[in-house]
Design a protein around this motif. Structure first.
Motif, PDB file in Angstrom:
ATOM      1  N   ALA A  23       0.837  -1.206   0.000  1.00 13.61           N
ATOM      2  CA  ALA A  23       0.000   0.000   0.000  1.00 13.61           C
ATOM      3  C   ALA A  23       0.867   1.250   0.000  1.00 13.61           C
ATOM      4  CB  ALA A  23      -0.916   0.008   1.219  1.00 13.61           C
ATOM      5  N   GLU A  24       0.411   2.229  -0.764  1.00 13.66           N
ATOM      6  CA  GLU A  24       1.130   3.506  -0.796  1.00 13.66           C
ATOM      7  C   GLU A  24       0.960   4.226   0.534  1.00 13.66           C
ATOM      8  OE1 GLU A  24       0.777   6.328  -3.966  1.00 13.66           O
ATOM      9  OE2 GLU A  24       0.285   4.733  -5.375  1.00 13.66           O
ATOM     10  N   GLN A  25       1.995   4.892   0.944  1.00 12.46           N
ATOM     11  CA  GLN A  25       1.928   5.702   2.149  1.00 12.46           C
ATOM     12  C   GLN A  25       1.190   6.999   1.836  1.00 12.46           C
ATOM     13  OE1 GLN A  25       3.033   5.126   5.362  1.00 12.46           O
ATOM     14  NE2 GLN A  25       3.205   3.036   4.569  1.00 12.46           N
ATOM     15  N   PRO A  26       0.419   7.520   2.796  1.00 12.00           N
ATOM     16  CA  PRO A  26      -0.240   8.819   2.578  1.00 12.00           C
ATOM     17  C   PRO A  26       0.794   9.910   2.331  1.00 12.00           C
ATOM     18  CG  PRO A  26      -1.035   7.754   4.582  1.00 12.00           C
ATOM     19  CD  PRO A  26       0.131   6.949   4.084  1.00 12.00           C
ATOM     20  N   ARG A  27       0.418  10.863   1.525  1.00 12.51           N
ATOM     21  CA  ARG A  27       1.296  12.021   1.307  1.00 12.51           C
ATOM     22  C   ARG A  27       0.967  13.050   2.381  1.00 12.51           C
ATOM     23  NH1 ARG A  27       1.396  14.731  -3.999  1.00 12.51           N
ATOM     24  NH2 ARG A  27      -0.772  15.130  -3.494  1.00 12.51           N
ATOM     25  N   TRP A  28       1.575  12.882   3.554  1.00 15.03           N
ATOM     26  CA  TRP A  28       1.285  13.745   4.691  1.00 15.03           C
ATOM     27  C   TRP A  28       1.611  15.191   4.355  1.00 15.03           C
ATOM     28  CZ3 TRP A  28      -1.733  11.333   7.758  1.00 15.03           C
ATOM     29  CH2 TRP A  28      -1.571   9.967   7.997  1.00 15.03           C
ATOM     30  N   LEU A  29       0.888  16.099   4.978  1.00  9.94           N
ATOM     31  CA  LEU A  29       1.147  17.524   4.795  1.00  9.94           C
ATOM     32  C   LEU A  29       2.362  17.925   5.611  1.00  9.94           C
ATOM     33  CD1 LEU A  29      -2.505  18.916   5.134  1.00  9.94           C
ATOM     34  CD2 LEU A  29      -1.297  18.225   3.061  1.00  9.94           C
TER      35      LEU A  29
ATOM     36  N   GLU B 116       4.659  21.032   7.433  1.00  6.88           N
ATOM     37  CA  GLU B 116       4.235  22.080   8.371  1.00  6.88           C
ATOM     38  C   GLU B 116       3.597  23.276   7.655  1.00  6.88           C
ATOM     39  OE1 GLU B 116       6.249  24.880  11.792  1.00  6.88           O
ATOM     40  OE2 GLU B 116       7.192  22.953  11.343  1.00  6.88           O
ATOM     41  N   ARG B 117       4.196  23.702   6.588  1.00  3.10           N
ATOM     42  CA  ARG B 117       3.662  24.840   5.820  1.00  3.10           C
ATOM     43  C   ARG B 117       2.297  24.504   5.216  1.00  3.10           C
ATOM     44  NH1 ARG B 117       6.026  26.959   0.160  1.00  3.10           N
ATOM     45  NH2 ARG B 117       4.900  28.919   0.026  1.00  3.10           N
ATOM     46  N   GLU B 118       2.176  23.323   4.613  1.00  4.45           N
ATOM     47  CA  GLU B 118       0.919  22.888   4.013  1.00  4.45           C
ATOM     48  C   GLU B 118      -0.174  22.741   5.075  1.00  4.45           C
ATOM     49  OE1 GLU B 118       2.762  20.253   0.319  1.00  4.45           O
ATOM     50  OE2 GLU B 118       2.504  19.334   2.295  1.00  4.45           O
ATOM     51  N   LEU B 119       0.178  22.168   6.206  1.00  3.16           N
ATOM     52  CA  LEU B 119      -0.781  21.982   7.283  1.00  3.16           C
ATOM     53  C   LEU B 119      -1.264  23.320   7.830  1.00  3.16           C
ATOM     54  CD1 LEU B 119      -2.311  19.986   9.058  1.00  3.16           C
ATOM     55  CD2 LEU B 119      -0.323  19.955  10.603  1.00  3.16           C
TER      56      LEU B 119
END
Length: 161
Positions: free
Chosen positions: A3-9, A11-14
């Motif tokens: 399974a692909e890992q999530p593309r976590w946000l 700090e700037r994106e979050l």
């Protein structure tokens, strides 16, 4: 599993997402509060009436009105029924193609949207427009169009709302 890992946000994106999320939650509530307080309408009802007020002969196909008001045909039907019972609009068969139904703004509906518009515009101005510099308004429009296009590729990046 592979399974692909999530593309976590990052700090700037979050941070950007949290601010944008807050705007998405607070702005509709502020608009609804003002409209309900001043005119007994919610934002969706106002968008329906305003869309019809700007249409030729104050008439629009229900399917087109649903797109303009950014709602499903089912949701629009419920709202139109409610507005119709208050005398603000009526439904009638489309003269060009009887398979379609038109919504027609009545004189009472016109009076309602004309009375509601000044307070709504003042709220939009005080909550959004006046908070931004002119170049930021252009950026806001471009950002909005890009997000709309990502959500609906049929919504072109250069078309207006």
């Amino acid at each position: 599993m592979d399974a692909e890992q999530p593309r976590w946000l990052d700090e700037r994106e979050l941070d950007a997402w949290k601010v944008f999320s807050a705007v998405m939650l607070k702005l509709p509530a502020a608009l609804d509060t003002q409209l309900h307080r001043d005119s007994g309408l919610n934002q969706f009802e106002y968008l329906v009436l305003a869309g019809l007020s700007e249409s030729p002969d104050r008439t629009m196909r229900m399917s087109t009105l649903a797109i303009l008001a950014n709602g499903s045909l089912s949701r629009l039907s419920h709202v139109v029924k409610r507005l119709e019972s208050r005398g603000y609009l009526r439904r009638e068969p489309c003269a060009d193609d009887g398979r379609y139904t038109n919504a027609v703004l009545t004189d009472a509906g016109w009076d309602k949207v004309v009375a509601a518009a000044p307070g709504h515009v003042e709220t939009v101005r005080s909550q959004v427009i006046d908070a931004l510099e002119p170049e930021q308004l252009d950026q806001l429009r471009e950002i909005g169009l890009r997000i709309l296009h990502a959500m609906d590729p049929g919504f072109g990046c250069t078309e207006g709302i």
